[in-house]
Design a protein around this motif. Structure first.
Motif: not given
Lengths: 185, 186
Positions: B98-99, B142-145, B167-169
């Motif tokens: 999930v983004i 960048e989020g996908v990467m 993941l909470g990144l």
């Protein structure tokens, strides 16, 4: 506000001629004229405004609710329903306002017999969803409405959120909403 | 060219099965776009030819959750939309990611009202937060990467007691911001 309202809208004269025994209030601001009527007069006045040859307000462009809680000026009632009329043949606009004073606490969704107005869906069918929105947001109910349900919020919502005594951030509805997982999905 | 050129003359290589699976998973993240606001426009730009999300194998926007494994929440989520979002998340195929794209999906943004959920991570596990209002396509890429790098390293998403943990990144700038001019300058 020291300037007196300029009550020269032709509709005021027509209303006076048709209902000589009734006393109405009226106001005007920057060319927008408003007639203030009693809740019991809604259907008679509105059908006259729609059907009279000189007026022909054929289009109800909006129905809105207003909450005057803590309003700086003294108002005839806490809630108001505003009808915005338009005559498409004469290119003219006119506003009708009904004031309502609640008799029960307004923080929940309990049905208040003082917050009832006659529905105008019989005159303008397009009023149906607009009156549902006023009911949803202010808890003002409309008599003889064909389908008076909430239109935006869900049925179990515990308040009418555009009332001024309802907090902007809600009473925890957005935090305590149910989490769907594998067992409940 | 490419991979073939790296192969020896016999035309085979040895590796771990886990690495092959991770390699194929990271290059086929099919997004489920949940675009409810202006972030959705930036999401469309990300998939368009100028930014070309296809370079990362994520160009196949799937409008069925059954065919997708990357949920991109782009926009504000009203409470009334929340059960729809949760159900879509439940229906996606494992392993799923999930983004949370933009300020509204991550925190509610400026919509601090009774009707808007203050961050979709209260209801579904979020792996990557992409800040911005709306984020630029480069930030979303960048989020996908970030998810791709995680799949490279770990493979499967973290679980805790049978439940998925986000993941909470958060996507952070990869450059130093120049000093910004403050006040009037003559």
């Amino acid at each position: 506000m020291s300037s007196k309202p300029n009550l020269d809208h032709a509709t005021f004269a027509a209303i006076k001629g048709r209902f000589p025994e009734k006393r109405f209030r009226a106001t005007e601001f920057r060319g927008d004229s408003t007639l203030i009527i009693e809740p019991a007069d809604v259907l008679t006045v509105m059908s006259f405004l729609r059907d009279d040859e000189r007026l022909r307000y054929s289009f109800l462009s909006d129905v809105a609710g207003v909450d005057y809680l803590n309003y700086p000026a003294k108002m005839p009632g806490r809630f108001a329903v505003v009808y915005m009329l338009e005559s498409q043949s004469r290119d003219d606009r006119f506003f009708v306002k009904v004031f309502l004073e609640p008799t029960l606490p307004t923080d929940g969704t309990i049905e208040d017999p003082a917050l009832w107005v006659d529905s105008v869906t019989g005159l303008w069918p397009g009023a149906e969803w607009m009156e549902r929105e006023v009911f949803d947001m202010f808890g003002i109910r409309f008599r003889n409405h064909p389908d008076l349900r909430r239109i935006l919020l869900w049925e179990a919502y515990p308040a009418h959120p555009l009332r001024k005594d309802y907090p902007l951030r809600g009473r925890g509805e957005r935090e305590t909403y149910r989490v769907v997982d594998r067992t409940t999905a | 060219m490419g991979l073939e050129a790296a192969l020896p003359a016999e035309g085979f290589l040895t590796t771990q099965l886990r690495r092959v699976i991770n390699w194929s998973r990271r290059n086929s993240l099919w997004p489920m776009p949940f675009a409810t606001a202006c972030c959705g426009i930036e999401l469309m730009a990300t998939a368009s030819s100028r930014y070309d999300l296809a370079r990362f194998g994520a160009e196949v926007m799937r409008f069925s959750p059954r065919q997708s494994d990357l949920l991109i929440v782009a926009g504000r989520i009203a409470i009334k939309t929340m059960p729809v979002l949760q159900r879509i998340y439940q229906q996606m195929t494992e392993p799923k990611w999930v983004i949370s794209m933009g300020a509204c999906a991550s925190t509610g943004g400026v919509f601090d009202t009774y009707a808007v959920v203050q961050g979709c991570d209260q209801f579904i596990p979020v792996d990557v937060y992409v800040p911005g209002c709306p984020p630029r396509p480069e930030q979303l890429i960048e989020g996908v990467m970030m998810i791709q790098r995680y799949i490279d390293q770990e493979g499967m998403p973290p679980m805790d007691g049978g439940k998925r943990v986000g993941l909470g990144l958060a996507v952070a700038p990869t450059h130093a911001v120049r000093p910004q001019p403050v006040g009037l300058q003559y």
